[in-house]
Design an enzyme around this catalytic site. Structure first.
Site, PDB file in Angstrom:
ATOM      1  N   ASP A 199       7.357  -2.755   7.544  1.00  9.62           N
ATOM      2  CA  ASP A 199       7.516  -3.391   6.237  1.00  9.62           C
ATOM      3  C   ASP A 199       8.969  -3.755   5.928  1.00  9.62           C
ATOM      4  O   ASP A 199       9.241  -4.861   5.436  1.00  9.62           O
ATOM      5  CB  ASP A 199       6.953  -2.480   5.142  1.00  9.62           C
ATOM      6  N   ASP A 219       0.844  -1.207   0.000  1.00 10.11           N
ATOM      7  CA  ASP A 219       0.000   0.000   0.000  1.00 10.11           C
ATOM      8  C   ASP A 219       0.880   1.258   0.000  1.00 10.11           C
ATOM      9  O   ASP A 219       0.435   2.344   0.349  1.00 10.11           O
ATOM     10  CB  ASP A 219      -0.989   0.007   1.175  1.00 10.11           C
ATOM     11  N   ASP A 246       6.762   1.205   3.469  1.00  9.10           N
ATOM     12  CA  ASP A 246       6.731   0.313   2.302  1.00  9.10           C
ATOM     13  C   ASP A 246       7.823   0.703   1.315  1.00  9.10           C
ATOM     14  O   ASP A 246       8.508  -0.155   0.746  1.00  9.10           O
ATOM     15  CB  ASP A 246       5.391   0.412   1.573  1.00  9.10           C
TER      16      ASP A 246
HETATM   17  O1  RIB Z   1       0.818  -1.743  10.821  1.00  9.42           O
HETATM   18  C1  RIB Z   1       1.932  -1.499  10.003  1.00  9.42           C
HETATM   19  C2  RIB Z   1       1.546  -1.637   8.575  1.00  9.42           C
HETATM   20  O2  RIB Z   1       0.542  -0.685   8.274  1.00  9.42           O
HETATM   21  C3  RIB Z   1       2.715  -1.319   7.623  1.00  9.42           C
HETATM   22  O3  RIB Z   1       2.563  -2.084   6.461  1.00  9.42           O
HETATM   23  C4  RIB Z   1       2.507   0.122   7.310  1.00  9.42           C
HETATM   24  O4  RIB Z   1       2.997   0.490   6.036  1.00  9.42           O
HETATM   25  C5  RIB Z   1       1.008   0.175   7.292  1.00  9.42           C
HETATM   26  O5  RIB Z   1       0.559  -0.308   6.032  1.00  9.42           O
HETATM   27 CA    CA Z   2       2.436  -0.983   4.301  1.00  8.25          CA
END
Ligand code: RIB
Ligand code: CA
Length: 320
Positions: A240, A10, A15
């Site tokens: 991530d 996402d 990320d």
């Molecule tokens: O809870 C952490 C996750 O939520 C990670 O992937 C961060 O990027 C958000 O998507």
């Molecule tokens: Ca994420």
């Protein structure tokens, strides 16, 4: 030996760091990056992935996917990652464009074309759930399915019970966890405490004096401030990238075990909770089946501990 990866994301600020780690790994061939709605909209996530690819000079197809959870209303985490998801640093729009193929089709096609592929998920599991529902024949072709998500027998980060990726689309998470995919769960708890990129680590990253190093700190500046506002934690938590480190080098996970893991989808109080059966009672007829999860076997490898110094070294190595 080159390994093939498919990354579903996402594309928020953490990320983007995980994408950099994969794109810079010399023995990894990223076949596709598929985008899912989560932290930010699928359009913002697509833009952020394209921008990150250009920062790395990488040429990987990007596919736009689900713009909302399977059943629930979308919610975002812009308060944490910034309106644009990359800390509102006014990065220029990317030159690249996503492919016209939908992410779910791309996941199916990419897995069918690359048996043994490693799937890494960095966001809600909506795309992957749709893919395995439409094409269950892809399940045995996946060698590892490393999921950044959940909270193994601990507090969540979005509610007391749940971590964001699983909370956002619990129905999708349950489909994936029960699908037979070789899920390796890397919960958010593994990026906390000594695994956080603390001020000394931040100074070290800055000292690398590279565009990627500065990008990692700059785009996560908002996340660092939000974490302090929320929990008085000082530093940048990178869930991530921790999951990506485990995907890139399984030995980073120093303690893991397989358990029946189910996901709460009925209760609003514990929506998205990843219930890990450490007791080993799932499917146990002795106790009159007091606990009746759908699963009667261990379906998920839960990572309980990582090698923190090696996790941080992997991050630094990707930024030089
Ligand atoms: O809870 C952490 C996750 O939520 C990670 O992937 C961060 O990027 C958000 O998507
Ligand atoms: Ca994420």
């Amino acid at each position: 030996m080159t390994r093939t990866f498919l990354i579903d994301t996402d594309t928020a600020s953490d990320d983007a760091v995980a994408l950099i780690m994969a794109l810079r790994a010399p023995d990894v061939d990223v076949k596709a990056i598929t985008i899912v709605s989560g932290n930010v909209s699928v359009d913002k996530g697509t833009r952020n992935a394209l921008y990150t690819l250009e920062l790395c000079g990488a040429n990987v197809p990007v596919y736009r996917g689900a713009d909302r959870p399977l059943l629930r209303e979308p919610a975002n985490a812009e308060w944490f990652h910034g309106i644009d998801g990359l800390g509102d640093q006014n990065y220029p729009p990317p030159e690249g464009r996503p492919e016209t193929t939908h992410a779910v089709d791309a996941i199916i096609e990419t897995i069918l074309a690359n048996p043994g592929i490693v799937v890494v998920t960095l966001g809600p599991l909506t795309n992957l759930a749709l893919a395995v529902s439409r094409a269950p024949e892809i399940v045995p072709l996946v060698s590892r399915c490393v999921v950044m998500g959940g909270a193994a027998c601990t507090v969540g980060n979005t509610t007391p019970a749940a971590e964001f990726n699983i909370w956002y689309d619990p129905e999708a998470a349950r489909i994936v966890f029960l699908s037979g995919l070789p899920v390796e769960m890397v919960g958010w708890e593994l990026c906390r405490f000594d695994a956080v990129i603390n001020p000394d680590n931040i100074a070290h990253v800055r000292s690398l004096n590279t565009t990627l190093a500065d990008f990692v700190i700059d785009c996560n500046a908002r996340a660092m401030q939000a974490a302090f506002e929320q929990s008085r934690e000082i530093g940048i938590a990178l869930p991530d990238p921790v999951a990506m480190a485990v995907a890139l080098d399984p030995t980073i996970c120093t303690r893991s075990s397989k358990h029946a893991v189910d996901v709460e989808t009925q209760s609003e109080l514990t929506r998205g909770m990843t219930v890990v059966d450490q007791l080993g009672v799932s499917g146990d007829s002795r106790n009159g089946r007091l606990w009746k999860p759908v699963i009667e076997r261990s379906n998920v490898t839960v990572c309980w501990e990582i090698n923190v110094p090696r996790w941080k070294e992997m991050l630094y190595d990707a930024l030089v």
